[in-house]
Design a protein around this motif. Structure first.
Motif, PDB file in Angstrom:
ATOM      1  N   UNK A   1       0.840  -1.198   0.000  1.00 40.36           N
ATOM      2  CA  UNK A   1       0.000   0.000   0.000  1.00 40.36           C
ATOM      3  C   UNK A   1       0.876   1.250   0.000  1.00 40.36           C
ATOM      4  N   UNK A   2       1.913   1.223   0.823  1.00 34.14           N
ATOM      5  CA  UNK A   2       2.827   2.351   0.855  1.00 34.14           C
ATOM      6  C   UNK A   2       3.521   2.547  -0.481  1.00 34.14           C
ATOM      7  N   UNK A   3       3.963   1.451  -1.082  1.00 35.90           N
ATOM      8  CA  UNK A   3       4.629   1.535  -2.375  1.00 35.90           C
ATOM      9  C   UNK A   3       3.732   2.075  -3.473  1.00 35.90           C
ATOM     10  N   UNK A   4       2.453   1.747  -3.378  1.00 35.37           N
ATOM     11  CA  UNK A   4       1.484   2.218  -4.368  1.00 35.37           C
ATOM     12  C   UNK A   4       0.968   3.617  -4.040  1.00 35.37           C
ATOM     13  N   UNK A   5       1.288   4.098  -2.846  1.00 33.53           N
ATOM     14  CA  UNK A   5       0.800   5.412  -2.434  1.00 33.53           C
ATOM     15  C   UNK A   5      -0.689   5.419  -2.134  1.00 33.53           C
ATOM     16  N   UNK A   6      -1.242   4.246  -1.877  1.00 31.77           N
ATOM     17  CA  UNK A   6      -2.685   4.110  -1.619  1.00 31.77           C
ATOM     18  C   UNK A   6      -2.884   3.568  -0.205  1.00 31.77           C
ATOM     19  N   UNK A   7      -3.295   4.419   0.708  1.00 29.40           N
ATOM     20  CA  UNK A   7      -3.400   4.035   2.114  1.00 29.40           C
ATOM     21  C   UNK A   7      -4.827   3.741   2.562  1.00 29.40           C
ATOM     22  N   UNK A   8      -5.769   3.695   1.636  1.00 27.25           N
ATOM     23  CA  UNK A   8      -7.141   3.363   1.985  1.00 27.25           C
ATOM     24  C   UNK A   8      -7.188   1.955   2.568  1.00 27.25           C
ATOM     25  N   UNK A   9      -7.705   1.846   3.784  1.00 23.20           N
ATOM     26  CA  UNK A   9      -7.783   0.559   4.458  1.00 23.20           C
ATOM     27  C   UNK A   9      -6.565   0.232   5.307  1.00 23.20           C
ATOM     28  N   UNK A  10      -5.563   1.092   5.295  1.00 25.35           N
ATOM     29  CA  UNK A  10      -4.331   0.825   6.047  1.00 25.35           C
ATOM     30  C   UNK A  10      -4.583   0.770   7.548  1.00 25.35           C
ATOM     31  N   UNK A  11      -5.505   1.574   8.033  1.00 25.68           N
ATOM     32  CA  UNK A  11      -5.789   1.600   9.474  1.00 25.68           C
ATOM     33  C   UNK A  11      -6.288   0.242   9.954  1.00 25.68           C
ATOM     34  N   UNK A  12      -7.168  -0.377   9.184  1.00 31.54           N
ATOM     35  CA  UNK A  12      -7.701  -1.683   9.567  1.00 31.54           C
ATOM     36  C   UNK A  12      -6.618  -2.762   9.529  1.00 31.54           C
ATOM     37  N   UNK A  13      -5.801  -2.736   8.506  1.00 28.47           N
ATOM     38  CA  UNK A  13      -4.719  -3.727   8.399  1.00 28.47           C
ATOM     39  C   UNK A  13      -3.711  -3.516   9.520  1.00 28.47           C
ATOM     40  N   UNK A  14      -3.438  -2.264   9.833  1.00 31.22           N
ATOM     41  CA  UNK A  14      -2.526  -1.942  10.932  1.00 31.22           C
ATOM     42  C   UNK A  14      -3.033  -2.535  12.244  1.00 31.22           C
ATOM     43  N   UNK A  15      -4.333  -2.435  12.475  1.00 27.00           N
ATOM     44  CA  UNK A  15      -4.918  -2.988  13.705  1.00 27.00           C
ATOM     45  C   UNK A  15      -4.785  -4.512  13.729  1.00 27.00           C
ATOM     46  N   UNK A  16      -5.022  -5.154  12.590  1.00 29.30           N
ATOM     47  CA  UNK A  16      -4.848  -6.607  12.514  1.00 29.30           C
ATOM     48  C   UNK A  16      -3.390  -7.001  12.750  1.00 29.30           C
ATOM     49  N   UNK A  17      -2.486  -6.224  12.172  1.00 27.63           N
ATOM     50  CA  UNK A  17      -1.056  -6.501  12.343  1.00 27.63           C
ATOM     51  C   UNK A  17      -0.637  -6.351  13.798  1.00 27.63           C
ATOM     52  N   UNK A  18      -1.116  -5.321  14.449  1.00 25.58           N
ATOM     53  CA  UNK A  18      -0.783  -5.112  15.866  1.00 25.58           C
ATOM     54  C   UNK A  18      -1.232  -6.318  16.698  1.00 25.58           C
ATOM     55  N   UNK A  19      -2.437  -6.808  16.471  1.00 30.48           N
ATOM     56  CA  UNK A  19      -2.941  -7.973  17.199  1.00 30.48           C
ATOM     57  C   UNK A  19      -2.108  -9.214  16.874  1.00 30.48           C
ATOM     58  N   UNK A  20      -1.729  -9.360  15.615  1.00 29.71           N
ATOM     59  CA  UNK A  20      -0.935 -10.522  15.213  1.00 29.71           C
ATOM     60  C   UNK A  20       0.460 -10.476  15.828  1.00 29.71           C
ATOM     61  N   UNK A  21       1.060  -9.298  15.884  1.00 31.06           N
ATOM     62  CA  UNK A  21       2.390  -9.179  16.504  1.00 31.06           C
ATOM     63  C   UNK A  21       2.305  -9.515  17.989  1.00 31.06           C
ATOM     64  N   UNK A  22       1.241  -9.128  18.653  1.00 31.66           N
ATOM     65  CA  UNK A  22       1.051  -9.532  20.054  1.00 31.66           C
ATOM     66  C   UNK A  22       1.023 -11.055  20.164  1.00 31.66           C
ATOM     67  N   UNK A  23       0.336 -11.700  19.240  1.00 34.81           N
ATOM     68  CA  UNK A  23       0.255 -13.164  19.216  1.00 34.81           C
ATOM     69  C   UNK A  23       1.632 -13.773  18.943  1.00 34.81           C
ATOM     70  N   UNK A  24       2.369 -13.194  18.012  1.00 35.05           N
ATOM     71  CA  UNK A  24       3.723 -13.673  17.695  1.00 35.05           C
ATOM     72  C   UNK A  24       4.619 -13.560  18.921  1.00 35.05           C
ATOM     73  N   UNK A  25       4.565 -12.439  19.595  1.00 29.17           N
ATOM     74  CA  UNK A  25       5.397 -12.240  20.781  1.00 29.17           C
ATOM     75  C   UNK A  25       5.068 -13.279  21.850  1.00 29.17           C
ATOM     76  N   UNK A  26       3.799 -13.513  22.091  1.00 30.95           N
ATOM     77  CA  UNK A  26       3.404 -14.534  23.070  1.00 30.95           C
ATOM     78  C   UNK A  26       3.933 -15.908  22.668  1.00 30.95           C
TER      79      UNK A  26
END
Length: 122
Positions: free
Chosen positions: A89-114
């Protein structure tokens, strides 16, 4: 019984065998790398947060790429996929929906850390 491949869904989000292979089977080194990830991944996520909040596609691409590489060391496939999505998304310069993916990534990183903490604990 020797475990191979990804950990089960109840155990976590990392591939134990791949993580160990990436450090030549050195449990001590794996523990050190896990410790670095535990410290650095929140900083990487904060960089992603800032990039999304400021609508900065270049910063998003770089931060997501960095996190993707770090997560790949542990075979954290879902985190890698979400990071790649943000990086693209960053490479394409299109950030529509990035907030939702960011939230999913944050939750997944918490899971990875655990999962990583459980892996090195025993």
């Amino acid at each position: 019984m020797e475990r191979t491949g990804p950990m089960s869904a109840t155990e976590g989000a990392v591939d134990r065998d791949l993580a160990l292979a990436n450090v030549g089977g050195d449990q001590e080194l794996l523990a050190e790398i896990v410790e670095l990830f535990v410290v650095e991944s929140p900083r990487m996520l904060a960089a992603i947060d800032r990039a999304v909040a400021s609508s900065d596609p270049t910063a998003l691409q770089l931060a997501a790429h960095t996190l993707k590489g770090s997560a790949s060391v542990f075979g954290a496939q879902r985190a890698v996929e979400l990071s790649f999505e943000l990086e693209s998304m960053g490479g394409a310069g299109e950030l529509t929906g990035a907030e939702e993916i960011r939230a999913l990534l944050r939750a997944e990183i918490d899971h990875v850390i655990s999962s990583l903490e459980a892996l090195v604990a025993g």
